[in-house]
Design an enzyme around this catalytic site. Structure first.
Site, PDB file in Angstrom:
ATOM      1  N   CYS A  88       0.857  -1.183   0.000  1.00  0.00           N
ATOM      2  CA  CYS A  88       0.000   0.000   0.000  1.00  0.00           C
ATOM      3  C   CYS A  88       0.901   1.244   0.000  1.00  0.00           C
ATOM      4  O   CYS A  88       2.121   1.138   0.170  1.00  0.00           O
ATOM      5  CB  CYS A  88      -0.857   0.003   1.255  1.00  0.00           C
ATOM      6  SG  CYS A  88       0.149  -0.047   2.744  1.00  0.00           S
ATOM      7  N   HIS A  98       4.755  -5.194   9.083  1.00  0.00           N
ATOM      8  CA  HIS A  98       4.709  -6.595   9.501  1.00  0.00           C
ATOM      9  C   HIS A  98       5.099  -7.521   8.354  1.00  0.00           C
ATOM     10  O   HIS A  98       4.289  -8.294   7.859  1.00  0.00           O
ATOM     11  CB  HIS A  98       3.323  -6.935  10.038  1.00  0.00           C
ATOM     12  CG  HIS A  98       3.064  -6.297  11.367  1.00  0.00           C
ATOM     13  ND1 HIS A  98       1.819  -5.961  11.817  1.00  0.00           N
ATOM     14  CD2 HIS A  98       3.914  -5.933  12.357  1.00  0.00           C
ATOM     15  CE1 HIS A  98       1.907  -5.420  13.018  1.00  0.00           C
ATOM     16  NE2 HIS A  98       3.171  -5.377  13.361  1.00  0.00           N
ATOM     17  N   HIS A 136      -1.969  -3.980  19.048  1.00  0.00           N
ATOM     18  CA  HIS A 136      -1.351  -3.589  17.772  1.00  0.00           C
ATOM     19  C   HIS A 136      -0.759  -2.181  17.892  1.00  0.00           C
ATOM     20  O   HIS A 136      -1.379  -1.289  18.490  1.00  0.00           O
ATOM     21  CB  HIS A 136      -2.410  -3.631  16.675  1.00  0.00           C
ATOM     22  CG  HIS A 136      -1.854  -3.526  15.283  1.00  0.00           C
ATOM     23  ND1 HIS A 136      -1.403  -2.344  14.762  1.00  0.00           N
ATOM     24  CD2 HIS A 136      -1.654  -4.452  14.319  1.00  0.00           C
ATOM     25  CE1 HIS A 136      -0.977  -2.550  13.517  1.00  0.00           C
ATOM     26  NE2 HIS A 136      -1.104  -3.822  13.229  1.00  0.00           N
ATOM     27  N   GLU A 177      -0.525   0.270  15.862  1.00  0.00           N
ATOM     28  CA  GLU A 177      -1.350   1.371  15.356  1.00  0.00           C
ATOM     29  C   GLU A 177      -2.465   1.716  16.349  1.00  0.00           C
ATOM     30  O   GLU A 177      -2.726   2.903  16.619  1.00  0.00           O
ATOM     31  CB  GLU A 177      -1.957   0.988  14.002  1.00  0.00           C
ATOM     32  CG  GLU A 177      -2.777   2.121  13.418  1.00  0.00           C
ATOM     33  CD  GLU A 177      -3.652   1.683  12.255  1.00  0.00           C
ATOM     34  OE1 GLU A 177      -3.169   0.955  11.375  1.00  0.00           O
ATOM     35  OE2 GLU A 177      -4.825   2.088  12.246  1.00  0.00           O
ATOM     36  N   CYS A 185      -8.512   2.214   5.800  1.00  0.00           N
ATOM     37  CA  CYS A 185      -7.799   2.917   4.728  1.00  0.00           C
ATOM     38  C   CYS A 185      -8.165   2.328   3.366  1.00  0.00           C
ATOM     39  O   CYS A 185      -8.751   1.246   3.284  1.00  0.00           O
ATOM     40  CB  CYS A 185      -6.295   2.874   4.966  1.00  0.00           C
ATOM     41  SG  CYS A 185      -5.575   1.298   4.538  1.00  0.00           S
ATOM     42  N   SER A 189       0.444  -9.578  10.652  1.00  0.00           N
ATOM     43  CA  SER A 189      -0.135  -8.481   9.870  1.00  0.00           C
ATOM     44  C   SER A 189      -1.659  -8.505   9.977  1.00  0.00           C
ATOM     45  O   SER A 189      -2.306  -9.485   9.602  1.00  0.00           O
ATOM     46  CB  SER A 189       0.302  -8.626   8.409  1.00  0.00           C
ATOM     47  OG  SER A 189      -0.590  -7.955   7.559  1.00  0.00           O
ATOM     48  N   ASN A 238      -4.015  -6.611   8.403  1.00  0.00           N
ATOM     49  CA  ASN A 238      -4.789  -6.582   7.155  1.00  0.00           C
ATOM     50  C   ASN A 238      -4.727  -7.925   6.445  1.00  0.00           C
ATOM     51  O   ASN A 238      -5.710  -8.376   5.860  1.00  0.00           O
ATOM     52  CB  ASN A 238      -4.347  -5.425   6.260  1.00  0.00           C
ATOM     53  CG  ASN A 238      -3.038  -5.684   5.562  1.00  0.00           C
ATOM     54  OD1 ASN A 238      -3.005  -6.270   4.488  1.00  0.00           O
ATOM     55  ND2 ASN A 238      -1.929  -5.280   6.171  1.00  0.00           N
ATOM     56  N   SER A 270       1.652  -5.488   3.454  1.00  0.00           N
ATOM     57  CA  SER A 270       3.084  -5.413   3.759  1.00  0.00           C
ATOM     58  C   SER A 270       3.887  -6.475   3.008  1.00  0.00           C
ATOM     59  O   SER A 270       5.013  -6.775   3.374  1.00  0.00           O
ATOM     60  CB  SER A 270       3.285  -5.554   5.266  1.00  0.00           C
ATOM     61  OG  SER A 270       2.522  -6.633   5.762  1.00  0.00           O
TER      62      SER A 270
HETATM   63  S1  SF4 Z   1      -3.020   2.705   6.910  1.00  0.00           S
HETATM   64 FE1  SF4 Z   1      -1.638   0.931   6.965  1.00  0.00          FE
HETATM   65  S2  SF4 Z   1      -2.448  -0.488   5.396  1.00  0.00           S
HETATM   66 FE2  SF4 Z   1      -3.389   1.551   5.039  1.00  0.00          FE
HETATM   67  S3  SF4 Z   1      -2.106   2.596   3.516  1.00  0.00           S
HETATM   68 FE3  SF4 Z   1      -1.351   3.183   5.539  1.00  0.00          FE
HETATM   69  S4  SF4 Z   1       0.260   1.696   6.060  1.00  0.00           S
HETATM   70 FE4  SF4 Z   1      -0.962   0.847   4.379  1.00  0.00          FE
END
Ligand code: SF4
Length: 384
Positions: free
Chosen positions: A29, A59, A152, A154, A261, A290, A292, A353
């Site tokens: 991404c 990840h 996580h 994030e 996202c 990971s 996602n 990733s």
């Molecule tokens: S939020 Fe995470 S999965 Fe989405 S574009 Fe950004 S890095 Fe990639």
């Protein structure tokens, strides 16, 4: 060619005895590419300097190993446990903040150590967007509910940003959303909240005072269907308790859209479309931790045998494959994953990733198990 991203149909790579259906959108991404670019540029531009990553860049084990082979060291593991004492850092060092972002507490710690954190910050703009959204909610006196994985990186970062402005709590799934709804309704003794949501609520959180006006944001990589279901459920809970109408619900439930996202949405939609194709099995490639990627696996697992691998070497032979079991959180060996009939139909996708080169090497490996398959070169020429 599909700039508006209207086409989510898979690409068929017809090798003859094996047919590989590749998801329309898969892999790297924007946020990950950006983070990797900054990291490698930092290494090149700073010969002789000590360079650290706050935790895994993304990840993906290969990308992280590549960075480590160039001398980069990790300060923490993915759960925030210290690997190198922060006291060892000097103002001459460089610390790269990963794509997930980091907590405000960590930022303060790095600044205190004399490090320049702005220059080497690879936080994805889509993660920052979630922080901005929660700030907007906080300004209007809503409590922020974060739907994400509590450990996580994030989600920890988003929680820290939200908690500086307002009461905040993390819920990981629908079960916890239902638990929270019980507290909103007053159906559970408030003191149990602190045990049931341990390490998931902000300092001074009061389940009686702080659950009367709420807004929801998500970790960017959650499963879209879960996210929608949780938002609908919490909204309905507020409507029922406070006897609200469509025009008054906003007073109790902040009107936000999900904060998934674009890559999460595109990759999941492409997998849903991919699953319309009748196939024998699915292979999903990405880091085992990971978020996602694991949601792509969950989608596939509901429909057909699915093998979650983090590299082409996990495909040991035409008979054996080593793959990750999401429930048991362990790698398992499966034998006979390729059926005997021809053609074998395989669905293939990868998480945000995972480098595309990894996907290509998997296609090469799988097609090579079939002696009558057309060559990769022939396949490439069909698409050029
Ligand atoms: S939020 Fe995470 S999965 Fe989405 S574009 Fe950004 S890095 Fe990639």
């Amino acid at each position: 060619m599909d700039k508006m991203k209207k086409d989510f149909s898979p690409t068929l790579l017809d090798f003859g005895p094996v047919q590989i259906y590749l998801a329309r959108h898969f892999g790297f991404c924007y946020g990950v590419e950006n983070a990797i670019e900054i990291s490698f540029a930092t290494i090149e531009e700073n010969p002789g300097k000590r360079i650290f990553l706050l935790s895994e860049m993304i990840h993906n084990p290969q990308v992280n190993a590549d960075l480590q082979s160039r001398g980069v060291r990790f300060l923490q593991d993915t759960y925030g446990r210290e690997l190198i004492p922060f006291e060892e850092l000097t103002p001459e060092d460089i610390v790269i903040i990963p794509a997930f972002g980091t907590t405000l507490e960590m930022e303060k710690k790095l600044i205190k150590a004399g490090l320049r954190i702005k220059e080497y910050n690879t936080t994805c703009p889509f993660v920052e967007k979630v922080w901005n959204r929660s700030q907007q909610i906080a300004k209007k006196d809503y409590t922020v509910i974060i739907h994400g994985k509590p450990k996580h990186e994030e989600t920890r970062a988003t929680f820290s940003h939200a908690a500086q402005d307002t009461a905040s709590v993390i819920i990981s799934d629908m079960r916890e959303a239902e638990l929270l709804a019980d507290y909103i309704k007053g159906n559970r003794p408030p003191d149990r909240f602190f045990k049931e949501f341990k390490n998931q609520y902000s300092d001074g959180f009061d389940p009686i005072r702080d659950l009367r006006r709420i807004g929801l944001v998500n970790q960017t990589t959650m499963l879209a269907s879960d996210t929608q279901a949780i938002a609908d459920f919490l909204k309905q809970t507020m409507i029922d308790i406070f006897k609200l109408e469509e025009n008054t619900v906003g007073e109790y439930f902040a009107d936000t859209r999900d904060t998934l996202c674009y890559a999460t949405n595109d990759n999941q939609t492409a997998v849903i479309e991919l699953l319309q194709t009748g196939a024998d099995l699915a292979i999903v490639v990405g880091g085992y931790n990971s978020s996602n990627t694991s949601h792509l696996v969950e989608l596939c697992e509901k429909k057909l045998p699915t093998y979650f691998i983090n590299g082409q070497e996990k495909i040991i032979s035409a008979k054996d494959i080593l793959h990750y079991d999401l429930q048991d959180r362990t790698e398992v060996l499966s034998t006979g994953y390729l059926p005997e009939h021809r053609p074998v139909k395989i669905l293939l996708t990868s998480g945000a990733s995972c480098p595309d080169a990894m996907v290509e090497s998997i296609i090469r490996k799988l097609s090579a198990y079939f002696p009558d398959a057309v060559s990769m070169e022939e396949m490439k020429s069909r698409f050029s």
